[in-house]
Design an enzyme around this catalytic site. Structure first.
Site, PDB file in Angstrom:
ATOM      1  N   ASP A  51       0.819  -1.205   0.000  1.00  0.00           N
ATOM      2  CA  ASP A  51       0.000   0.000   0.000  1.00  0.00           C
ATOM      3  C   ASP A  51       0.856   1.260   0.000  1.00  0.00           C
ATOM      4  O   ASP A  51       2.087   1.212   0.117  1.00  0.00           O
ATOM      5  CB  ASP A  51      -0.921   0.011   1.231  1.00  0.00           C
ATOM      6  CG  ASP A  51      -1.992  -1.070   1.167  1.00  0.00           C
ATOM      7  OD1 ASP A  51      -2.346  -1.471   0.044  1.00  0.00           O
ATOM      8  OD2 ASP A  51      -2.460  -1.505   2.233  1.00  0.00           O
ATOM      9  N   TYR A 111       6.447  -9.900   6.738  1.00  0.00           N
ATOM     10  CA  TYR A 111       6.334  -8.467   6.970  1.00  0.00           C
ATOM     11  C   TYR A 111       6.887  -8.133   8.346  1.00  0.00           C
ATOM     12  O   TYR A 111       6.773  -8.933   9.293  1.00  0.00           O
ATOM     13  CB  TYR A 111       4.871  -8.013   6.901  1.00  0.00           C
ATOM     14  CG  TYR A 111       4.343  -7.801   5.504  1.00  0.00           C
ATOM     15  CD1 TYR A 111       4.419  -6.547   4.891  1.00  0.00           C
ATOM     16  CD2 TYR A 111       3.757  -8.841   4.796  1.00  0.00           C
ATOM     17  CE1 TYR A 111       3.923  -6.350   3.613  1.00  0.00           C
ATOM     18  CE2 TYR A 111       3.264  -8.653   3.513  1.00  0.00           C
ATOM     19  CZ  TYR A 111       3.347  -7.404   2.928  1.00  0.00           C
ATOM     20  OH  TYR A 111       2.866  -7.208   1.660  1.00  0.00           O
TER      21      TYR A 111
END
Length: 258
Positions: A51, A111
């Site tokens: 994002d 992540y």
């Protein structure tokens, strides 16, 4: 000829990885650079979508292009680094099997999310300042264990997403105290627990999933949500039942394995 490329990027100036009309993106920037140097239109496939503002280390890309020798591939890598903005660094470029796909061939993604607990002018760029006075890290880690395994994670998925399935298999989810380099090298004043990162690994991730997981676990650490509520959330909750998404600038896609 198919190629496999590793790169890292600072997501601050980009509206995410994937091409969006009228917005600067990592994918568009890479495709323009490759097309310019190879003198033909190049389309790339990334390991996953990140994002706006989200960063990546060791990100993976595949693409088809003209036949290059090993030395020419090294030259192309150097030329790419010369013309790309400083926020993107190409690490390696090599030939790949014809059936290799940067997204669908990936077996594991990782992540990492960084937070700092007290004001720090040297951490703000890539870490989230979270100043609530008490944070129960042990409770956060206990709650994170409810995320491990194979589940439908639609409770952490951004509303309106178009995934065919919301099922993912999470293999790691843990909060870890750490010491940033400016603290260890230059002795920046801090106390134990001032810096934490959250690491999560899975076969795949949903849109906004990691930021929603982090926001939910921080609520556990603050005592606003019980440890047991996370298991119930994963079992039958909706996105509105989970915590708020944390900012994207402190999130890194930190690993992709094949």
């Amino acid at each position: 000829m198919r190629y496999f490329m590793r790169l890292s990027y600072n997501g601050a100036p980009f509206s995410g990885y994937q091409v969006q009309p009228g917005q600067p993106t990592v994918q568009e920037t890479l495709e323009k650079a490759l097309s310019t140097l190879l003198k033909e239109e190049i389309s790339i496939v990334g390991a996953g979508r990140t994002d706006t503002g989200v960063n990546a280390v060791g990100y993976a890309v595949s693409f088809d292009g003209p036949d290059l020798g090993e030395s020419d591939a090294e030259v192309l890598c150097c030329k790419l680094n010369a013309i790309l903005p400083r926020e993107i660094k190409i690490h390696s470029l090599r030939e790949a099997p014809a059936d290799f796909h940067a997204r669908f061939s990936a077996r594991r993604r990782e992540y990492t999310y960084f937070i700092h607990r007290k004001k720090d002018p040297f951490a703000d760029r890539f870490s989230y300042l979270y100043t609530f006075p008490k944070l129960d890290v042990a409770a956060m880690n206990e709650a994170a264990r409810a995320i491990l395994g194979t589940h439908d994670f639609s409770c952490f998925e951004k509303t309106g997403s178009s995934n065919k399935t919301s099922v993912c298999t999470v293999t790691e989810a843990q909060w870890v105290p750490y010491t940033p380099s400016h603290v260890s090298v230059m002795g920046y004043p801090c106390e134990e627990g001032d810096y934490l990162y959250f690491r999560i690994s899975a076969d795949r991730f949903l849109r906004n999933m990691v930021r929603a997981v982090v926001g939910t676990l921080l609520e556990v650490g603050r005592g606003r949500r019980s440890v047991g509520s996370v298991a119930a959330l994963v079992d039958s909750g909706t996105r509105s039942d989970a915590g708020e998404s944390v900012p994207g600038h402190a999130l890194f896609l930190s690993g992709v394995d094949y």
